[in-house]
Design a protein around this motif. Sequence first.
Motif, PDB file in Angstrom:
ATOM      1  N   ASN A  44       0.801  -1.226   0.000  1.00  0.00           N
ATOM      2  CA  ASN A  44       0.000   0.000   0.000  1.00  0.00           C
ATOM      3  C   ASN A  44       0.829   1.269   0.000  1.00  0.00           C
ATOM      4  N   MET A  45       2.059   1.185   0.479  1.00  0.00           N
ATOM      5  CA  MET A  45       2.865   2.392   0.601  1.00  0.00           C
ATOM      6  C   MET A  45       4.291   2.080   0.136  1.00  0.00           C
ATOM      7  N   LYS A 107       4.884  -6.567  13.108  1.00  0.00           N
ATOM      8  CA  LYS A 107       3.855  -6.745  12.091  1.00  0.00           C
ATOM      9  C   LYS A 107       2.936  -7.892  12.511  1.00  0.00           C
ATOM     10  N   GLU A 125       0.374  -6.529   8.110  1.00  0.00           N
ATOM     11  CA  GLU A 125       0.011  -5.172   8.524  1.00  0.00           C
ATOM     12  C   GLU A 125       0.965  -4.735   9.615  1.00  0.00           C
ATOM     13  N   SER A 126       1.285  -3.434   9.620  1.00  0.00           N
ATOM     14  CA  SER A 126       2.140  -2.925  10.698  1.00  0.00           C
ATOM     15  C   SER A 126       1.369  -2.965  12.007  1.00  0.00           C
ATOM     16  N   GLY A 130       0.371   4.552  14.103  1.00  0.00           N
ATOM     17  CA  GLY A 130       0.817   5.600  13.195  1.00  0.00           C
ATOM     18  C   GLY A 130       1.404   5.108  11.898  1.00  0.00           C
ATOM     19  N   LYS A 131       1.723   3.830  11.795  1.00  0.00           N
ATOM     20  CA  LYS A 131       2.262   3.276  10.556  1.00  0.00           C
ATOM     21  C   LYS A 131       1.135   2.565   9.826  1.00  0.00           C
ATOM     22  N   LYS A 132       1.044   2.812   8.535  1.00  0.00           N
ATOM     23  CA  LYS A 132      -0.047   2.251   7.745  1.00  0.00           C
ATOM     24  C   LYS A 132       0.450   1.230   6.726  1.00  0.00           C
ATOM     25  N   PHE A 133       1.538   0.553   7.019  1.00  0.00           N
ATOM     26  CA  PHE A 133       2.103  -0.400   6.076  1.00  0.00           C
ATOM     27  C   PHE A 133       1.219  -1.639   5.963  1.00  0.00           C
ATOM     28  N   ARG A 134       0.872  -2.011   4.725  1.00  0.00           N
ATOM     29  CA  ARG A 134       0.151  -3.259   4.453  1.00  0.00           C
ATOM     30  C   ARG A 134       0.725  -3.879   3.185  1.00  0.00           C
ATOM     31  N   LYS A 160      -9.167  -5.841   0.714  1.00  0.00           N
ATOM     32  CA  LYS A 160      -8.314  -5.200   1.719  1.00  0.00           C
ATOM     33  C   LYS A 160      -8.080  -3.724   1.432  1.00  0.00           C
TER      34      LYS A 160
END
Length: 181
Positions: A44-45, A107, A125-126, A130-134, A160
């Motif tokens: 996602n990022m 994660k 997922e993180s 505050g972290k939006k890592f997926r 997702k």
Amino acid sequence: MKSLFLTIVLLGLLSALQAQDLLTFPWEELTITGTWYTKAFVVNMPLVPDWKGPGKVFPVTVTALEDGSWEAKTTLLIQGRCLEKKVTLQKTEEPGRYSASTDHGKKFVYIEELPESDHCIFYCESQDPGKKFRMGKLMGRSPEENLEALEEFRKFTQRKGLLAETIFTPEQTDTCVPEHD
């Protein structure tokens, strides 16, 4: 005669209940040990602007640990160097969800088997606020392409909230050769 009939009925009922348990709790049968190949992935990022993913990926070997956790081991080609990476997936109270500590924080990893034989989705997922890592990875037991599994991965990606158009299909290789400047 009555006791024989009751015994047969009771055994039949127990068999039905055991079969129902297998259907109700499929994660208990999840077996991911062995070698896996990354068929596709989505993030996602991106880590850097215009990030397209790694040029090459290497097989992942998963082994079961005594406590019910798993260890995933692979090789990464980073800045021209081959590095071996190990991640331990710790069981959590939620079935199908594992916790992993990486260089980039904690994660949660979810593992979902696909109806296509020998394919799974590893979704990460993180865990840090505050972290939006997926990230999602389509993994298969062989490096060959499987269009049905890829379509299921596209559907999963959309569920997702990840962009299907950012799915990346990496080049598979078994051997890491360091790049020289």
